[in-house]
Design an enzyme around this catalytic site. Structure first.
Site, PDB file in Angstrom:
ATOM      1  N   TYR A   1      -2.558  -1.231  10.749  1.00 19.14           N
ATOM      2  CA  TYR A   1      -2.472  -1.623   8.247  1.00 19.14           C
ATOM      3  C   TYR A   1      -1.341  -0.636   7.860  1.00 19.14           C
ATOM      4  O   TYR A   1      -0.967  -1.539   7.148  1.00 19.14           O
ATOM      5  CB  TYR A   1      -3.974  -0.946   7.826  1.00 19.14           C
TER       6      TYR A   1
ATOM      7  N   SER B   1       0.391  -0.945   0.256  1.00 17.68           N
ATOM      8  CA  SER B   1      -0.340  -0.137  -0.959  1.00 17.68           C
ATOM      9  C   SER B   1       0.484   1.565  -0.092  1.00 17.68           C
ATOM     10  O   SER B   1       1.989   0.932   0.293  1.00 17.68           O
ATOM     11  CB  SER B   1      -1.026  -0.126   0.820  1.00 17.68           C
TER      12      SER B   1
END
Length: 246
Positions: free
Chosen positions: A166, A153
């Site tokens: 995350y 990400s």
């Protein structure tokens, strides 16, 4: 968008395992791999969702997939060993592994982040990927050329406020990939790389950006070129890199 056009038989004869294959990017990748000739192993915790993807692949006339239900949040070491033994018995080897399953967790400042939520996100996003990679490497080594693709990400490359576990898990994912790729370099026919999908029309994206118009983002099907590239023979020799899908 990643500029690559896959030939129709790109993955003919290959066996590829996809985690989180029941929806979103995982489902799109499984269907794209199957459409290009691969036998796909659909791994996830929601059997009904996996069966839906299975039915879509079969209805399209692609190679018959397989379903392997496994909850990565609760799976114990012996369950990973059982998975590897089953795949060895049924397929002999595997040619590809896409780590797609992930948890978003809360969007909250570190000071207010609950410890149990932190542990859960880190476990699913990092520990499960490690465990799965570890037990499947012997089967990947048996392939003529094998590919492991981790899902990263943008917040795993530059930290961003409130992305908590995350973001940290995606930094760890990049690190896991780099360590593995360096170990494989020159010693194995297995390559490892990361994919950053970018803003994509998925339920996770909607949870992270509830006020965003999802139609402004590409669909999971739109970002498949990089996934096909990394799982096919055209990416032989590409190792230890991080790709952007868009």
């Amino acid at each position: 968008m990643f500029d690559y056009t896959a030939r129709a038989d790109l993955l003919q004869g290959r066996t590829i395992l996809v985690t989180g294959a029941g929806k979103g990017i995982g489902a799109a990748a499984a269907k794209a791999f199957a459409a290009h000739g691969a036998t796909v192993i659909l791994l996830g915790r929601n059997v009904e969702a996996l069966e839906h993807v299975y039915d879509q692949i079969e209805a399209a006339g692609h190679p018959q997939p397989a379903i392997y239900p496994l909850n990565l949040e609760t799976a114990l070491p012996h369950e990973y060993d059982e998975l590897a033994a089953t795949l060895e018995r049924e397929f002999g080897h595997i040619d590809g592994l896409l780590h797609n399953a992930a948890q978003l967790g809360p969007m909250a400042p570190i000071e207010q982040y609950a410890a149990d939520h932190w542990q859960r996100v880190m476990h699913v996003n990092v520990n499960a990927a490690f465990n799965l990679t570890r037990v499947l490497l012997p089967l990947l080594r048996l392939a003529a050329d094998a590919s492991i693709a981790f899902t990263s990400s943008s917040v795993g490359r530059k930290g961003r406020a409130f992305w908590g576990a995350y973001a940290v898990s995606k930094f760890a994912t990049e690190g896991l990939m780099q360590v593995l790729a360096d170990e494989m370099d020159g010693t194995s026919n297995v390559r490892a790389n990361c994919i950053n999908p970018g803003a994509t029309r998925t339920s996770m994206r909607a949870a992270a950006y509830p006020g965003e118009n999802p139609e402004k983002n590409p669909s999971p099907e739109d970002i498949m070129p990089v996934y096909l590239y990394l799982m096919g023979p055209d990416s032989q020799g590409i190792n230890g890199q991080s790709f952007d899908a868009q």
